[in-house]
Enzyme design. Sequence first.
Site, mmCIF file in Angstrom:
data_model
loop_
_atom_site.group_PDB
_atom_site.id
_atom_site.type_symbol
_atom_site.label_atom_id
_atom_site.label_comp_id
_atom_site.label_asym_id
_atom_site.label_seq_id
_atom_site.Cartn_x
_atom_site.Cartn_y
_atom_site.Cartn_z
ATOM 1 N N GLU A 98 44.351 41.732 38.879
ATOM 2 C CA GLU A 98 43.880 41.541 39.653
ATOM 3 C C GLU A 98 43.809 40.882 41.264
ATOM 4 O OE1 GLU A 98 39.901 42.837 38.733
ATOM 5 O OE2 GLU A 98 41.236 44.256 37.543
ATOM 6 N N GLN A 128 48.876 5.979 33.130
ATOM 7 C CA GLN A 128 49.588 8.292 33.906
ATOM 8 C C GLN A 128 48.550 8.595 33.251
ATOM 9 O OE1 GLN A 128 53.550 7.535 33.650
ATOM 10 N NE2 GLN A 128 53.081 7.094 36.612
ATOM 11 N N ARG A 149 37.415 39.965 39.395
ATOM 12 C CA ARG A 149 38.116 38.688 40.104
ATOM 13 C C ARG A 149 37.708 37.239 39.317
ATOM 14 N NH1 ARG A 149 40.650 41.289 45.742
ATOM 15 N NH2 ARG A 149 42.010 41.927 45.026
ATOM 16 N N GLY A 187 55.182 16.136 26.824
ATOM 17 C CA GLY A 187 56.708 16.083 26.454
ATOM 18 C C GLY A 187 57.111 16.784 25.105
ATOM 19 N N GLY A 217 51.853 47.856 43.863
ATOM 20 C CA GLY A 217 51.010 46.245 43.288
ATOM 21 C C GLY A 217 50.023 45.810 43.556
ATOM 22 N N GLU A 240 50.878 50.864 40.944
ATOM 23 C CA GLU A 240 51.546 52.239 40.574
ATOM 24 C C GLU A 240 53.074 51.461 40.720
ATOM 25 O OE1 GLU A 240 51.367 55.064 43.383
ATOM 26 O OE2 GLU A 240 49.505 55.851 42.348
ATOM 27 N N PRO A 241 54.498 52.004 40.315
ATOM 28 C CA PRO A 241 55.499 51.416 40.710
ATOM 29 C C PRO A 241 55.856 50.942 41.955
ATOM 30 C CG PRO A 241 56.302 53.552 38.658
ATOM 31 C CD PRO A 241 54.663 53.370 39.377
HETATM 32 C C1 LIG Z 1 49.584 41.649 32.496
HETATM 33 C C2 LIG Z 1 48.642 42.317 32.772
HETATM 34 C C3 LIG Z 1 47.808 43.244 32.679
HETATM 35 C C4 LIG Z 1 47.667 43.762 34.213
HETATM 36 N N1 LIG Z 1 46.360 45.354 34.431
HETATM 37 C C5 LIG Z 1 46.273 46.525 35.277
HETATM 38 C C6 LIG Z 1 45.312 47.360 34.919
HETATM 39 O O1 LIG Z 1 44.697 47.136 33.912
HETATM 40 N N2 LIG Z 1 45.459 47.645 35.945
HETATM 41 C C7 LIG Z 1 46.534 48.299 36.575
HETATM 42 O O2 LIG Z 1 46.224 48.866 37.414
HETATM 43 N N3 LIG Z 1 47.241 46.886 36.995
HETATM 44 C C8 LIG Z 1 47.515 46.583 36.262
HETATM 45 N N4 LIG Z 1 48.176 45.349 36.158
HETATM 46 C C9 LIG Z 1 48.780 45.226 37.731
HETATM 47 C C10 LIG Z 1 48.578 44.260 38.445
HETATM 48 O O3 LIG Z 1 47.052 44.226 39.479
HETATM 49 C C11 LIG Z 1 50.206 43.898 39.973
HETATM 50 O O4 LIG Z 1 50.709 43.125 38.881
HETATM 51 C C12 LIG Z 1 49.639 42.739 41.035
HETATM 52 O O5 LIG Z 1 48.580 43.867 41.571
HETATM 53 C C13 LIG Z 1 50.721 42.702 42.036
HETATM 54 O O6 LIG Z 1 51.054 44.176 41.767
HETATM 55 P P1 LIG Z 1 53.216 43.565 41.599
HETATM 56 O O7 LIG Z 1 52.851 43.373 40.606
HETATM 57 O O8 LIG Z 1 53.667 45.783 42.400
HETATM 58 O O9 LIG Z 1 53.697 42.616 42.574
HETATM 59 P P2 LIG Z 1 53.813 43.065 44.539
HETATM 60 O O10 LIG Z 1 52.540 43.391 45.117
HETATM 61 O O11 LIG Z 1 55.434 43.613 44.361
HETATM 62 O O12 LIG Z 1 54.059 41.694 44.303
HETATM 63 C C14 LIG Z 1 55.504 41.210 44.208
HETATM 64 C C15 LIG Z 1 55.355 39.385 44.963
HETATM 65 O O13 LIG Z 1 54.885 39.202 47.169
HETATM 66 C C16 LIG Z 1 53.913 39.103 46.488
HETATM 67 N N5 LIG Z 1 52.892 39.794 48.184
HETATM 68 C C17 LIG Z 1 53.418 41.363 47.736
HETATM 69 N N6 LIG Z 1 52.477 41.147 49.448
HETATM 70 C C18 LIG Z 1 52.279 39.962 50.366
HETATM 71 C C19 LIG Z 1 51.640 40.346 51.221
HETATM 72 N N7 LIG Z 1 51.581 41.310 52.012
HETATM 73 N N8 LIG Z 1 51.945 38.787 51.550
HETATM 74 C C20 LIG Z 1 52.242 37.856 50.559
HETATM 75 N N9 LIG Z 1 52.881 38.127 49.494
HETATM 76 C C21 LIG Z 1 52.608 39.642 49.372
HETATM 77 C C22 LIG Z 1 52.795 38.860 45.578
HETATM 78 O O14 LIG Z 1 51.926 38.473 46.005
HETATM 79 C C23 LIG Z 1 53.902 38.238 44.445
HETATM 80 O O15 LIG Z 1 54.371 37.045 44.510
HETATM 81 C C24 LIG Z 1 48.457 44.195 35.020
HETATM 82 C C25 LIG Z 1 49.436 43.307 35.252
HETATM 83 C C26 LIG Z 1 49.746 42.676 34.554
HETATM 84 C C27 LIG Z 1 51.120 41.959 34.706
#
Ligand SMILES: Cc1cc2nc3c(=O)[nH]c(=O)nc-3n(C[C@H](O)[C@H](O)[C@H](O)COP(=O)(O)OP(=O)(O)OC[C@H]3O[C@@H](n4cnc5c(N)ncnc54)[C@H](O)[C@@H]3O)c2cc1C
Length: 399
Positions: free
Chosen positions: A384, A301, A265, A360, A146, A142-143
């Site tokens: 995931e 290299q 995963r 390159g 994640g 959700e927004p």
């Molecule tokens: C191409 C694509 C397909 C997808 N398909 C699906 C789908 O089919 N169904 C579905 O439900 N979702 C889907 N997703 C969503 C995906 O699972 C989320 O984008 C992912 O879980 C990360 O959530 P977020 O983007 O809100 O990032 P955020 O949770 O906002 O994280 C942003 C950054 O902060 C870091 N971070 C967050 N919390 C912590 C913490 N506690 N400690 C350290 N670092 C942290 C994260 O690692 C990341 O680098 C998809 C995403 C993409 C890009």
Amino acid sequence: MDESTRKAVELIRSIGKEFLRPLGLEADRSGRAIPADHPFYQLVASSGFMQRGIGSEYVANGLEKPTSHRPHSSFTNSTWARNVLVAEEGSYWDRGALVSLPGPGLGGPPVLQMGTPSQKERFLSIFKQKDRPLWAAFAMTEPSAGSDVAQIKTLARPDGDEWVLNGQKMFSSNSSRAEWVVVFASIDPSLGRLGHRAFVVERSFSGFEIVRIEHKMGIRAYETASFVLENCRVPAENMLGGEEYYNNKNKGGFTAAMSTFNATRPIVAAMGVGIARAAYDIARKYIIEEYPAHSLHRMRQARERLVEMQRQIANSRLLCLHAASLLDMGRPNALAASAAKQYSPPACLGVVQSAMDILGEAGITQNSLLEKLARDVKAIDIVEGTQQIQRRIVAKYIL
Ligand SMILES: Cc1cc2nc3c(=O)[nH]c(=O)nc-3n(C[C@H](O)[C@H](O)[C@H](O)COP(=O)(O)OP(=O)(O)OC[C@H]3O[C@@H](n4cnc5c(N)ncnc54)[C@H](O)[C@@H]3O)c2cc1C
């Protein structure tokens, strides 16, 4: 590799060469996903692939859970490990086009994990038909939720023998063309994770509306969509597992969702291996064909780099296979699944970067597939669960 695994890998290789690679390239250049009515999907459906594709084998297996306890089976004779190898091979040709293939996709594992026998029959048996392509999807993100999926805000309120869902979901792969989507919602946010429930929202339900299809940097062959649920009425029989399932505290919706990640995963991580392998092949060919003209030092290299790339690919593949084979043997695999997902995507990102260094300037032009692979591979690190989140899980188990 056993006979059926070899056949599955060979099948995806031939589909990959003839269809996935060209269709994936076309989608990348045009910026539009492969249309749902593309004749290729019809062909896929009529061949029976929807019940044989990645994560779909349980459809062919009479809807039995493929992770049945088979302590003595080897990984080469098992379903999830085979899925890992098929995912790798398909992604070698095009990861976006592979994910776009019709079938239950990420919607399958939660139905399998939580669904009652009649729900499995209702929702999964549709993929046995060969008349037209069908998709399913999974929606957790959700927004404002994640990485921390415990924070989901989509609400489910009981009303007679129905549930009324309100909320927003985003980044749900293939949901824009899905027959049904597994939606995770909360019956009471104050309950935290224990309040999570999974519902199968069918495309025909009013109040379910796709609002946006993302423009992604890569993997453009499939659609990643946002949707809203506005007073979306879902029959009680569409709550996965029924209320009884969630009354057992060890089987909360959150726990169930997490355990489906243990199956998916390693598959997603293996997709990174496929992309990395494609980049490795390009770099290897380039060195063989172009490098003799250069200095011995540069050649040395490049060779060292190639060896390191090969090592990263092999390590990543082994971790994915290990995690999947534990699942096939009915053994706990949460740590192994997160270890594979934590190691493989950044390693594969590194492999693609090294290939770009070897080529390159030739590697960054649009004529080079490498440029596309560099954009495609990043998503593997996000979906995931990101590498940071996997590290937290691995650390939790180690400590
Ligand atoms: C191409 C694509 C397909 C997808 N398909 C699906 C789908 O089919 N169904 C579905 O439900 N979702 C889907 N997703 C969503 C995906 O699972 C989320 O984008 C992912 O879980 C990360 O959530 P977020 O983007 O809100 O990032 P955020 O949770 O906002 O994280 C942003 C950054 O902060 C870091 N971070 C967050 N919390 C912590 C913490 N506690 N400690 C350290 N670092 C942290 C994260 O690692 C990341 O680098 C998809 C995403 C993409 C890009």
